[in-house]
Scaffold this motif. Structure first.
Motif, PDB file in Angstrom:
ATOM      1  N   VAL A 116       0.839  -1.207   0.000  1.00  0.00           N
ATOM      2  CA  VAL A 116       0.000   0.000   0.000  1.00  0.00           C
ATOM      3  C   VAL A 116       0.870   1.252   0.000  1.00  0.00           C
ATOM      4  N   ALA A 117       1.926   1.245   0.814  1.00  0.00           N
ATOM      5  CA  ALA A 117       2.841   2.384   0.837  1.00  0.00           C
ATOM      6  C   ALA A 117       3.472   2.591  -0.541  1.00  0.00           C
ATOM      7  N   SER A 118       3.832   1.511  -1.216  1.00  0.00           N
ATOM      8  CA  SER A 118       4.448   1.613  -2.536  1.00  0.00           C
ATOM      9  C   SER A 118       3.452   2.102  -3.583  1.00  0.00           C
ATOM     10  N   LEU A 119       2.182   1.708  -3.458  1.00  0.00           N
ATOM     11  CA  LEU A 119       1.162   2.234  -4.365  1.00  0.00           C
ATOM     12  C   LEU A 119       1.054   3.755  -4.241  1.00  0.00           C
ATOM     13  N   GLY A 127       4.241   5.317  -5.505  1.00  0.00           N
ATOM     14  CA  GLY A 127       4.412   5.076  -6.926  1.00  0.00           C
ATOM     15  C   GLY A 127       3.548   5.934  -7.815  1.00  0.00           C
ATOM     16  N   PHE A 128       2.661   6.758  -7.234  1.00  0.00           N
ATOM     17  CA  PHE A 128       1.801   7.586  -8.078  1.00  0.00           C
ATOM     18  C   PHE A 128       2.607   8.572  -8.921  1.00  0.00           C
ATOM     19  N   PRO A 129       3.543   9.337  -8.325  1.00  0.00           N
ATOM     20  CA  PRO A 129       4.331  10.230  -9.168  1.00  0.00           C
ATOM     21  C   PRO A 129       5.744   9.740  -9.470  1.00  0.00           C
ATOM     22  N   ILE A 130       6.263   8.766  -8.690  1.00  0.00           N
ATOM     23  CA  ILE A 130       7.685   8.432  -8.775  1.00  0.00           C
ATOM     24  C   ILE A 130       7.896   7.224  -9.679  1.00  0.00           C
ATOM     25  N   PHE A 131       8.987   7.217 -10.434  1.00  0.00           N
ATOM     26  CA  PHE A 131       9.262   6.145 -11.378  1.00  0.00           C
ATOM     27  C   PHE A 131       9.582   4.836 -10.648  1.00  0.00           C
ATOM     28  N   PHE A 132       9.426   3.734 -11.394  1.00  0.00           N
ATOM     29  CA  PHE A 132       9.593   2.397 -10.816  1.00  0.00           C
ATOM     30  C   PHE A 132      10.938   2.218 -10.126  1.00  0.00           C
ATOM     31  N   ASP A 133      12.036   2.466 -10.862  1.00  0.00           N
ATOM     32  CA  ASP A 133      13.351   2.146 -10.312  1.00  0.00           C
ATOM     33  C   ASP A 133      13.710   3.041  -9.137  1.00  0.00           C
ATOM     34  N   ALA A 134      13.391   4.341  -9.227  1.00  0.00           N
ATOM     35  CA  ALA A 134      13.696   5.247  -8.118  1.00  0.00           C
ATOM     36  C   ALA A 134      12.881   4.882  -6.880  1.00  0.00           C
ATOM     37  N   GLY A 135      11.597   4.597  -7.060  1.00  0.00           N
ATOM     38  CA  GLY A 135      10.750   4.253  -5.914  1.00  0.00           C
ATOM     39  C   GLY A 135      11.188   2.972  -5.242  1.00  0.00           C
ATOM     40  N   LEU A 136      11.533   1.968  -6.049  1.00  0.00           N
ATOM     41  CA  LEU A 136      11.938   0.691  -5.478  1.00  0.00           C
ATOM     42  C   LEU A 136      13.228   0.824  -4.666  1.00  0.00           C
ATOM     43  N   VAL A 137      14.202   1.562  -5.212  1.00  0.00           N
ATOM     44  CA  VAL A 137      15.478   1.705  -4.519  1.00  0.00           C
ATOM     45  C   VAL A 137      15.303   2.415  -3.184  1.00  0.00           C
ATOM     46  N   VAL A 138      14.450   3.439  -3.144  1.00  0.00           N
ATOM     47  CA  VAL A 138      14.223   4.167  -1.897  1.00  0.00           C
ATOM     48  C   VAL A 138      13.479   3.296  -0.883  1.00  0.00           C
ATOM     49  N   MET A 139      12.582   2.422  -1.370  1.00  0.00           N
ATOM     50  CA  MET A 139      11.796   1.591  -0.462  1.00  0.00           C
ATOM     51  C   MET A 139      12.542   0.365   0.052  1.00  0.00           C
ATOM     52  N   LEU A 140      13.602  -0.034  -0.639  1.00  0.00           N
ATOM     53  CA  LEU A 140      14.291  -1.273  -0.270  1.00  0.00           C
ATOM     54  C   LEU A 140      14.748  -1.335   1.187  1.00  0.00           C
ATOM     55  N   PRO A 143       5.311  -7.649  -3.429  1.00  0.00           N
ATOM     56  CA  PRO A 143       4.151  -6.754  -3.403  1.00  0.00           C
ATOM     57  C   PRO A 143       4.529  -5.291  -3.607  1.00  0.00           C
ATOM     58  N   ALA A 144       5.683  -4.878  -3.055  1.00  0.00           N
ATOM     59  CA  ALA A 144       6.121  -3.492  -3.222  1.00  0.00           C
ATOM     60  C   ALA A 144       6.582  -3.239  -4.651  1.00  0.00           C
ATOM     61  N   ALA A 145       7.417  -4.131  -5.201  1.00  0.00           N
ATOM     62  CA  ALA A 145       7.905  -3.963  -6.572  1.00  0.00           C
ATOM     63  C   ALA A 145       6.751  -3.994  -7.566  1.00  0.00           C
ATOM     64  N   GLY A 146       5.795  -4.894  -7.338  1.00  0.00           N
ATOM     65  CA  GLY A 146       4.630  -4.958  -8.211  1.00  0.00           C
ATOM     66  C   GLY A 146       3.789  -3.699  -8.159  1.00  0.00           C
ATOM     67  N   ALA A 147       3.699  -3.089  -6.985  1.00  0.00           N
ATOM     68  CA  ALA A 147       2.946  -1.842  -6.857  1.00  0.00           C
ATOM     69  C   ALA A 147       3.576  -0.735  -7.698  1.00  0.00           C
ATOM     70  N   PRO A 155      -6.922  -3.570  -8.129  1.00  0.00           N
ATOM     71  CA  PRO A 155      -7.229  -5.013  -8.031  1.00  0.00           C
ATOM     72  C   PRO A 155      -6.224  -5.883  -8.771  1.00  0.00           C
ATOM     73  N   THR A 156      -5.661  -5.362  -9.869  1.00  0.00           N
ATOM     74  CA  THR A 156      -4.625  -6.116 -10.576  1.00  0.00           C
ATOM     75  C   THR A 156      -3.421  -6.333  -9.674  1.00  0.00           C
ATOM     76  N   TRP A 157      -3.010  -5.267  -8.975  1.00  0.00           N
ATOM     77  CA  TRP A 157      -1.881  -5.395  -8.037  1.00  0.00           C
ATOM     78  C   TRP A 157      -2.204  -6.407  -6.945  1.00  0.00           C
ATOM     79  N   TYR A 158      -3.406  -6.354  -6.397  1.00  0.00           N
ATOM     80  CA  TYR A 158      -3.754  -7.245  -5.284  1.00  0.00           C
ATOM     81  C   TYR A 158      -3.696  -8.708  -5.722  1.00  0.00           C
ATOM     82  N   ILE A 159      -4.225  -8.994  -6.903  1.00  0.00           N
ATOM     83  CA  ILE A 159      -4.271 -10.382  -7.375  1.00  0.00           C
ATOM     84  C   ILE A 159      -2.902 -10.849  -7.856  1.00  0.00           C
ATOM     85  N   ALA A 160      -2.291 -10.055  -8.734  1.00  0.00           N
ATOM     86  CA  ALA A 160      -1.106 -10.512  -9.455  1.00  0.00           C
ATOM     87  C   ALA A 160       0.205 -10.201  -8.758  1.00  0.00           C
TER      88      ALA A 160
END
Length: 465
Positions: free
Chosen positions: A123-126, A129-142, A162-166, A204-209
């Protein structure tokens, strides 16, 4: 007098073969790459450079253009990744060493509960992730992901997927990210409605997949927290407050939203995109600048009695472990660049476009083909939108909802089958300490599920509404 040598771009290189031979070369190249890495244990960086070079020769890219093509793919990927990963790793290391990551992890766990720790991270990553790009967001969240994983044990995949998928879902499905924005413009879809449809389908796609898949995968693949990437928390300094940590995490989001938000408003005609103040704020909101500002602010807020020399050592220690990741990611971009230059993606997409499939199915199939052929999700998304735009314009009876669903269908195709020609494949695999075989069984499968589930929802919404 110095003579300048003209270098052709990938788009200007005429493909030497038809669709069949090009696809065969691509398949053989991927097979050789996987064999070199997994069977012969050749370092991924060396294997990627070697196979990229051989693929360029096999597709008969002119000799004079081989090295420029390799360097173009490598350099363009590094230009997007190196600064983001380097600065993001510095922020992550400062949060890790200062105990800020642990503070945020503890707060999330108190709010969501121990059993819902992966949900809290997702949920935090979702939100991030609204304004921040995938790679930058993931690295900061790691660092937060690693802190939670160390605290509760089990596979790091339970918390990381779950975070990377978000981040992956938000980056592909939801404006103001560049892919869906460009696709919306090319197809004439309303940006605001695309945001709404993207969120309605994406969550819902994130939750399932991603979330449910991450929980299941974590039980099947027990991957420990990588010791060489995760930093050690200092014990002799006072922990920062939750407000301080949250401010540091939100700062790049706010700054980046200056760029993405103003870009959306400019596209909609609400503000003048040429105005000086708009250009200045958008510059500050560029991801590298936003992360640079955040690094400087984090060094001040998390200093807590540390000397300047100590802070320098902390941020310097963040770069060593990620240098190999950056190089491998750049080499993955090199491989994708060679496949783009060879014309493989365009040849396959052209064949699919003429099959007579329903419009939304054809859009998904073309985007999938481009994604598999050349690796970049953004390139697949924008190229497919450009290819489909004339057909969409000539098709009567399409509603605004249909156009938004077409954007999501294309984004879904651009998400599936992340593999060795995708820089994100190497970024996730190396950061989480997985070998290539495990990354294919986890990250690649999750990305494919995200694409298939997202497309299914988009087709359903388009049919019903």
């Amino acid at each position: 007098m110095t003579r300048r040598i003209a270098v052709l771009t990938a788009a200007e290189i005429e493909p030497a073969y038809g669709t069949g031979p090009l696809l065969a070369i691509a398949a053989i190249a991927v097979l050789v790459l996987l064999t070199l890495i997994m069977k012969f244990k050749l370092h991924a960086f060396v294997a990627l450079v070697l196979v990229s070079f051989l693929t360029a020769l096999a597709t008969r890219i002119p000799f004079a253009e081989v090295i420029p093509t390799l360097l173009d793919g490598f350099g363009s990927t590094l230009a997007n990744v190196a600064l983001l990963v380097g600065l993001g790793a510095m922020i992550g290391r400062l949060l890790e060493v200062s105990g800020g990551a642990q503070v945020l992890a503890d707060t999330l766990i108190r709010r969501f509960g121990e059993q819902r720790a992966p949900l809290a991270l997702g949920v935090a990553s979702l939100l991030f992730g609204f304004p921040i790009f995938f790679d930058a967001g993931l690295v900061v969240m790691l660092p937060i992901i690693f802190s939670v994983a160390r605290r509760f044990g089990g596979s790091v995949l339970t918390y990381a997927l779950p975070a990377a998928g978000a981040f992956a879902v938000m980056h592909a499905f939801v404006p103001p990210h560049p892919g869906p924005v460009a696709a919306s413009e090319l197809l004439g879809a309303d940006i605001g409605l695309t945001v709404i449809i993207g969120l309605l389908i994406g969550i819902p796609t994130w939750y399932i997949a991603s979330y449910l898949f991450g929980i299941s995968t974590g039980k099947r693949f027990v991957i420990p927290v990588p010791d060489d990437i995760a930093g050690e928390q200092e014990e002799d300094h006072r922990l920062p407050t939750f407000g301080t940590v949250l401010s540091i995490l939100l700062l790049p989001l706010v700054l980046i939203f200056l760029n993405t938000g103003l870009n959306t408003l400019s596209t909609a005609g609400v503000v003048d995109g040429e105005a000086t103040w708009v250009s200045a704020l958008r510059m500050v909101g560029q991801t590298p600048v936003a992360l640079l500002i955040t690094v400087l602010v984090a060094m001040v807020l998390l200093r807590e009695g540390r000397s300047a020399a100590t802070l320098e050592k902390i941020v310097d220690s963040a770069l060593g472990p990620v240098c190999a990741i950056i190089l491998v990611t750049g080499a993955g971009g090199m491989f994708g660049g060679v496949l783009r230059a060879s014309g493989i993606g365009e040849a396959l997409a052209g064949s699919l476009e003429s099959t007579g499939l329903p419009l939304i199915v054809a859009a998904f199939a073309v985007s999938t083909a481009l994604r598999v052929a050349q690796g970049s999700a953004t390139v697949a998304l924008t190229t497919t939108a450009g290819l489909m735009a004339p057909t969409v314009a000539a098709t009567s009876g399409l509603s605004s909802v249909d156009l938004a669903c077409l954007v999501i269908a294309i984004a879904s195709g651009a998400t599936v089958l992340s593999h060795v020609n995708d820089s994100g494949f190497w970024l996730v695999g190396k950061f989480l300490g997985m070998d290539e075989k495990t990354t294919l069984k986890t990250w690649t499968v999750m990305e494919t599920l995200i694409g298939v589930v997202g497309f299914s929802f988009a087709a359903l919404v388009s049919a019903v509404l």
